[in-house]
Design a protein around this motif. Structure first.
Motif, PDB file in Angstrom:
ATOM      1  N   LEU A  76       0.843  -1.191   0.000  1.00  0.00           N
ATOM      2  CA  LEU A  76       0.000   0.000   0.000  1.00  0.00           C
ATOM      3  C   LEU A  76       0.878   1.240   0.000  1.00  0.00           C
ATOM      4  CD1 LEU A  76      -2.707  -1.008   2.631  1.00  0.00           C
ATOM      5  CD2 LEU A  76      -2.908  -1.019   0.154  1.00  0.00           C
ATOM      6  N   GLU A  77       0.398   2.283  -0.631  1.00  0.00           N
ATOM      7  CA  GLU A  77       1.118   3.545  -0.645  1.00  0.00           C
ATOM      8  C   GLU A  77       0.462   4.497   0.342  1.00  0.00           C
ATOM      9  OE1 GLU A  77       1.348   5.067  -4.596  1.00  0.00           O
ATOM     10  OE2 GLU A  77       2.212   3.224  -5.396  1.00  0.00           O
ATOM     11  N   GLY A  78       1.239   5.474   0.796  1.00  0.00           N
ATOM     12  CA  GLY A  78       0.700   6.476   1.701  1.00  0.00           C
ATOM     13  C   GLY A  78       1.305   6.349   3.080  1.00  0.00           C
ATOM     14  N   GLU A  79       0.812   7.177   3.970  1.00  0.00           N
ATOM     15  CA  GLU A  79       1.321   7.195   5.337  1.00  0.00           C
ATOM     16  C   GLU A  79       0.799   5.990   6.110  1.00  0.00           C
ATOM     17  OE1 GLU A  79       0.905  10.854   7.499  1.00  0.00           O
ATOM     18  OE2 GLU A  79       0.943  12.023   5.646  1.00  0.00           O
ATOM     19  N   THR A  80       1.642   5.491   7.005  1.00  0.00           N
ATOM     20  CA  THR A  80       1.203   4.385   7.852  1.00  0.00           C
ATOM     21  C   THR A  80       0.271   4.910   8.937  1.00  0.00           C
ATOM     22  OG1 THR A  80       3.110   4.646   9.295  1.00  0.00           O
ATOM     23  CG2 THR A  80       3.340   3.087   7.479  1.00  0.00           C
ATOM     24  N   LEU A  81      -0.543   4.036   9.437  1.00  0.00           N
ATOM     25  CA  LEU A  81      -1.457   4.413  10.513  1.00  0.00           C
ATOM     26  C   LEU A  81      -0.682   4.568  11.808  1.00  0.00           C
ATOM     27  CD1 LEU A  81      -4.390   1.944   9.782  1.00  0.00           C
ATOM     28  CD2 LEU A  81      -4.270   4.369   9.216  1.00  0.00           C
ATOM     29  N   THR A  82      -1.073   5.523  12.607  1.00  0.00           N
ATOM     30  CA  THR A  82      -0.439   5.671  13.916  1.00  0.00           C
ATOM     31  C   THR A  82      -1.194   4.807  14.916  1.00  0.00           C
ATOM     32  OG1 THR A  82      -1.804   7.603  14.417  1.00  0.00           O
ATOM     33  CG2 THR A  82       0.360   8.016  13.460  1.00  0.00           C
ATOM     34  N   ILE A  83      -0.458   4.195  15.805  1.00  0.00           N
ATOM     35  CA  ILE A  83      -1.067   3.338  16.818  1.00  0.00           C
ATOM     36  C   ILE A  83      -1.349   4.200  18.047  1.00  0.00           C
ATOM     37  CG2 ILE A  83      -0.717   1.344  18.320  1.00  0.00           C
ATOM     38  CD1 ILE A  83       1.114   0.210  16.124  1.00  0.00           C
ATOM     39  N   PRO A  84      -2.615   4.282  18.433  1.00  0.00           N
ATOM     40  CA  PRO A  84      -2.938   5.102  19.605  1.00  0.00           C
ATOM     41  C   PRO A  84      -2.402   4.468  20.884  1.00  0.00           C
ATOM     42  CG  PRO A  84      -4.886   3.918  18.851  1.00  0.00           C
ATOM     43  CD  PRO A  84      -3.793   3.640  17.860  1.00  0.00           C
ATOM     44  N   GLU A  85      -2.085   5.318  21.836  1.00  0.00           N
ATOM     45  CA  GLU A  85      -1.620   4.824  23.131  1.00  0.00           C
ATOM     46  C   GLU A  85      -2.704   5.084  24.169  1.00  0.00           C
ATOM     47  OE1 GLU A  85       2.263   5.799  24.389  1.00  0.00           O
ATOM     48  OE2 GLU A  85       3.066   5.780  22.355  1.00  0.00           O
ATOM     49  N   TYR A  86      -2.889   4.122  25.037  1.00  0.00           N
ATOM     50  CA  TYR A  86      -3.904   4.224  26.077  1.00  0.00           C
ATOM     51  C   TYR A  86      -3.264   3.972  27.426  1.00  0.00           C
ATOM     52  CZ  TYR A  86      -7.081   3.711  22.131  1.00  0.00           C
ATOM     53  OH  TYR A  86      -7.736   3.876  20.945  1.00  0.00           O
ATOM     54  N   ASP A  87      -3.762   4.646  28.441  1.00  0.00           N
ATOM     55  CA  ASP A  87      -3.285   4.410  29.798  1.00  0.00           C
ATOM     56  C   ASP A  87      -4.138   3.285  30.400  1.00  0.00           C
ATOM     57  OD1 ASP A  87      -2.346   4.431  32.379  1.00  0.00           O
ATOM     58  OD2 ASP A  87      -3.225   6.372  32.911  1.00  0.00           O
ATOM     59  N   LEU A  88      -3.556   2.100  30.467  1.00  0.00           N
ATOM     60  CA  LEU A  88      -4.261   0.942  31.001  1.00  0.00           C
ATOM     61  C   LEU A  88      -3.752   0.540  32.379  1.00  0.00           C
ATOM     62  CD1 LEU A  88      -4.365  -1.187  27.735  1.00  0.00           C
ATOM     63  CD2 LEU A  88      -6.154   0.298  28.641  1.00  0.00           C
ATOM     64  N   SER A  89      -3.058   1.482  33.033  1.00  0.00           N
ATOM     65  CA  SER A  89      -2.478   1.160  34.344  1.00  0.00           C
ATOM     66  C   SER A  89      -3.542   0.829  35.383  1.00  0.00           C
ATOM     67  CB  SER A  89      -1.601   2.312  34.833  1.00  0.00           C
ATOM     68  OG  SER A  89      -2.363   3.518  34.925  1.00  0.00           O
ATOM     69  N   GLU A  90      -4.731   1.367  35.241  1.00  0.00           N
ATOM     70  CA  GLU A  90      -5.789   1.030  36.201  1.00  0.00           C
ATOM     71  C   GLU A  90      -6.214  -0.434  36.095  1.00  0.00           C
ATOM     72  OE1 GLU A  90      -9.943   2.493  35.282  1.00  0.00           O
ATOM     73  OE2 GLU A  90      -8.791   3.744  33.878  1.00  0.00           O
ATOM     74  N   TYR A  91      -5.830  -1.083  35.003  1.00  0.00           N
ATOM     75  CA  TYR A  91      -6.134  -2.503  34.813  1.00  0.00           C
ATOM     76  C   TYR A  91      -4.913  -3.379  35.065  1.00  0.00           C
ATOM     77  CZ  TYR A  91     -10.109  -0.374  32.507  1.00  0.00           C
ATOM     78  OH  TYR A  91     -11.215   0.392  32.229  1.00  0.00           O
TER      79      TYR A  91
END
Length: 69
Positions: free
Chosen positions: A50-65
């Protein structure tokens, strides 16, 4: 009775779908079959990148789990 693959006619779009599926398939549980996906891709080719920019992976704060990585 199984037909030989050369008996099938795929459109380029269908063949690309097969390429993507085989390239992204998990390794079979039966380790003796692990070479089969590579052999299929050697016959039909690798998927088109595929051409184009790669998707960014979101970061989540899962420390409460209890997840800290």
């Amino acid at each position: 009775m199984h037909q030989d693959i050369k008996d099938y006619n795929f459109t380029e779009e269908q063949l690309e779908c097969i390429r993507v599926c085989v390239a992204n398939a998990p390794i079979p549980y039966d380790i003796t079959m692990k070479e089969i996906p590579a052999k299929i891709l050697n016959k039909i080719g690798q998927p088109t990148p595929l051409e184009g920019e790669t998707l960014t992976i979101p970061e989540y704060d899962l420390s409460e789990y209890g997840i800290f990585n």
